[in-house]
Design a protein around this motif. Sequence first.
Motif, PDB file in Angstrom:
ATOM      1  N   GLU A   4      29.743  66.003  32.656  1.00  0.00           N
ATOM      2  CA  GLU A   4      29.775  66.573  33.805  1.00  0.00           C
ATOM      3  C   GLU A   4      30.110  65.966  35.179  1.00  0.00           C
ATOM      4  O   GLU A   4      29.848  64.820  35.050  1.00  0.00           O
ATOM      5  N   PRO A   5      30.366  66.537  36.486  1.00  0.00           N
ATOM      6  CA  PRO A   5      30.952  65.666  37.503  1.00  0.00           C
ATOM      7  C   PRO A   5      29.547  64.836  37.993  1.00  0.00           C
ATOM      8  O   PRO A   5      28.391  65.374  37.754  1.00  0.00           O
ATOM      9  N   ASP A   6      29.744  63.841  38.514  1.00  0.00           N
ATOM     10  CA  ASP A   6      28.867  62.868  38.972  1.00  0.00           C
ATOM     11  C   ASP A   6      28.388  63.254  40.282  1.00  0.00           C
ATOM     12  O   ASP A   6      28.811  62.620  41.469  1.00  0.00           O
ATOM     13  N   GLY A 175      33.354  70.999  27.315  1.00  0.00           N
ATOM     14  CA  GLY A 175      32.175  71.571  27.154  1.00  0.00           C
ATOM     15  C   GLY A 175      30.936  71.257  28.040  1.00  0.00           C
ATOM     16  O   GLY A 175      30.366  72.295  28.506  1.00  0.00           O
ATOM     17  N   GLY A 176      30.909  70.122  28.550  1.00  0.00           N
ATOM     18  CA  GLY A 176      29.834  69.536  29.304  1.00  0.00           C
ATOM     19  C   GLY A 176      29.989  70.128  30.884  1.00  0.00           C
ATOM     20  O   GLY A 176      29.325  70.629  31.532  1.00  0.00           O
ATOM     21  N   TYR A 177      31.365  70.143  31.193  1.00  0.00           N
ATOM     22  CA  TYR A 177      31.708  70.740  32.471  1.00  0.00           C
ATOM     23  C   TYR A 177      31.440  72.339  32.666  1.00  0.00           C
ATOM     24  O   TYR A 177      30.703  72.561  33.575  1.00  0.00           O
ATOM     25  N   ILE A 178      31.680  72.991  31.781  1.00  0.00           N
ATOM     26  CA  ILE A 178      31.664  74.343  31.728  1.00  0.00           C
ATOM     27  C   ILE A 178      30.156  74.862  31.568  1.00  0.00           C
ATOM     28  O   ILE A 178      29.391  75.668  32.303  1.00  0.00           O
ATOM     29  N   ALA A 179      29.505  74.241  30.661  1.00  0.00           N
ATOM     30  CA  ALA A 179      28.136  74.582  30.245  1.00  0.00           C
ATOM     31  C   ALA A 179      27.355  74.188  31.508  1.00  0.00           C
ATOM     32  O   ALA A 179      26.227  74.884  32.066  1.00  0.00           O
ATOM     33  N   GLY A 180      27.509  72.887  32.165  1.00  0.00           N
ATOM     34  CA  GLY A 180      26.702  72.221  33.448  1.00  0.00           C
ATOM     35  C   GLY A 180      27.155  73.161  34.573  1.00  0.00           C
ATOM     36  O   GLY A 180      25.958  73.667  35.289  1.00  0.00           O
ATOM     37  N   VAL A 181      28.162  73.847  34.644  1.00  0.00           N
ATOM     38  CA  VAL A 181      28.283  74.589  35.799  1.00  0.00           C
ATOM     39  C   VAL A 181      27.647  76.182  35.793  1.00  0.00           C
ATOM     40  O   VAL A 181      27.008  76.603  36.664  1.00  0.00           O
ATOM     41  N   LEU A 182      28.073  76.523  34.589  1.00  0.00           N
ATOM     42  CA  LEU A 182      27.544  77.871  34.215  1.00  0.00           C
ATOM     43  C   LEU A 182      26.019  78.066  34.094  1.00  0.00           C
ATOM     44  O   LEU A 182      25.308  78.999  34.262  1.00  0.00           O
ATOM     45  N   PHE A 183      25.438  77.065  33.265  1.00  0.00           N
ATOM     46  CA  PHE A 183      23.903  77.185  32.559  1.00  0.00           C
ATOM     47  C   PHE A 183      23.222  75.941  33.185  1.00  0.00           C
ATOM     48  O   PHE A 183      21.968  76.008  32.862  1.00  0.00           O
ATOM     49  N   GLY A 184      23.593  74.992  33.753  1.00  0.00           N
ATOM     50  CA  GLY A 184      22.918  73.769  34.184  1.00  0.00           C
ATOM     51  C   GLY A 184      21.704  74.241  34.936  1.00  0.00           C
ATOM     52  O   GLY A 184      21.704  74.723  36.204  1.00  0.00           O
ATOM     53  N   ARG A 185      20.428  73.879  34.448  1.00  0.00           N
ATOM     54  CA  ARG A 185      19.291  73.948  35.285  1.00  0.00           C
ATOM     55  C   ARG A 185      18.075  72.800  35.092  1.00  0.00           C
ATOM     56  O   ARG A 185      17.478  72.581  36.006  1.00  0.00           O
ATOM     57  N   HIS A 186      18.253  72.292  34.054  1.00  0.00           N
ATOM     58  CA  HIS A 186      17.374  71.006  33.780  1.00  0.00           C
ATOM     59  C   HIS A 186      18.133  69.564  33.954  1.00  0.00           C
ATOM     60  O   HIS A 186      18.905  69.417  33.008  1.00  0.00           O
ATOM     61  N   PRO A 187      17.884  68.904  35.037  1.00  0.00           N
ATOM     62  CA  PRO A 187      18.359  67.625  35.077  1.00  0.00           C
ATOM     63  C   PRO A 187      18.143  66.568  33.908  1.00  0.00           C
ATOM     64  O   PRO A 187      17.128  66.571  33.646  1.00  0.00           O
ATOM     65  N   TRP A 198      20.666  69.025  30.761  1.00  0.00           N
ATOM     66  CA  TRP A 198      20.383  69.008  29.612  1.00  0.00           C
ATOM     67  C   TRP A 198      21.346  70.111  28.906  1.00  0.00           C
ATOM     68  O   TRP A 198      22.090  69.890  27.753  1.00  0.00           O
ATOM     69  N   GLU A 199      21.825  71.174  29.478  1.00  0.00           N
ATOM     70  CA  GLU A 199      22.620  72.278  29.144  1.00  0.00           C
ATOM     71  C   GLU A 199      23.951  71.791  29.045  1.00  0.00           C
ATOM     72  O   GLU A 199      24.649  72.133  28.230  1.00  0.00           O
ATOM     73  N   GLY A 200      24.277  70.968  30.266  1.00  0.00           N
ATOM     74  CA  GLY A 200      25.652  70.320  29.930  1.00  0.00           C
ATOM     75  C   GLY A 200      25.774  69.524  28.661  1.00  0.00           C
ATOM     76  O   GLY A 200      26.953  69.270  28.212  1.00  0.00           O
ATOM     77  N   LEU A 201      24.846  68.517  28.567  1.00  0.00           N
ATOM     78  CA  LEU A 201      24.885  67.974  27.367  1.00  0.00           C
ATOM     79  C   LEU A 201      25.029  68.788  25.997  1.00  0.00           C
ATOM     80  O   LEU A 201      25.660  68.235  25.132  1.00  0.00           O
TER      81      LEU A 201
END
Length: 289
Positions: A4-6, A175-187, A198-201
């Motif tokens: 995911e982006p830093d 996979g991490g980038y797409i999931a992080g952008v679309l669904f990322g909620r929990h750092p 965690w969603e990005g992971l």
Amino acid sequence: MTPEPDAATGATPAEPRASRAGRNLPAAIAVGLGLLGIVGASLYFRPEPFVAFVVIALWAALWELRQAFARRGVRLPMLPLMIGAAGMEVSAYFSGPEAGPEALLVAFVLTVAASVVWRALDGSGTGAVRDAAAAVFAAAYLPFMAGFVVLMLSQPDGEIRVALFVMLAVAGDTGGYIAGVLFGRHPLAPTVSPKKTWEGLGGSVALATAVGVVGAVYGLNESPWVGVALGVLSAVTATIGDLAESLLKRDLDLKDMGTLLPGHGGVLDRLDSLLLTAPFVYLVLSVVA
């Protein structure tokens, strides 16, 4: 690879053409495809150009690390480090699959010794012990870790192993980038990289595992469980490696390690998680394939 982006060092929303996650997405895609093309071409024709490409990338990353450490008054002995980086990769490949690991280790020890002696004999200014310690870190972090990719290349079906390693990196990043952008909620690690979730992971693990299974079954004729192990392990180690470099950049008060790769930052920003992942992928493939 950066799943995911830093955000700790990423772009602000005000920057032109920046994505929601902080990347200049068109530039990142163009540079990423260009790098994949170079890697693919070098692996397809002959392995030696790939070794040369690794050495050049390491030299660029060492230069970026030198510039970054200089912000804190730390001076890396560049000549022994650059010679040692080339020596590690060349000796690891040309020593073959059996003697390669020992050759890599010997070249690493010689590089460390040469760097420490070089800095001790330099005699300029203070902080020789600190600079020598930084040189040991640089030698271990960059050329020694990258040597495991070259060790993969020296094994039977080495080009396939390295290609699978690269595709695992691309899959985990995507996979991490797409999931992080679309669904990322929990750092995941808010004090280090607030936008990593965690969603990005999870997205990184999912896509890397899918690629790992396909590569293990059709590329190496191995069990799908080998692909599962590679996918999960590569995604986790890549994330840890990316977080480690984010922590280093925070300590050095840097946004990126460099500017050579538009949309990605510096060469070291692109290698950070690959470096930590390489030894684990090498070990798994050495045991099972």
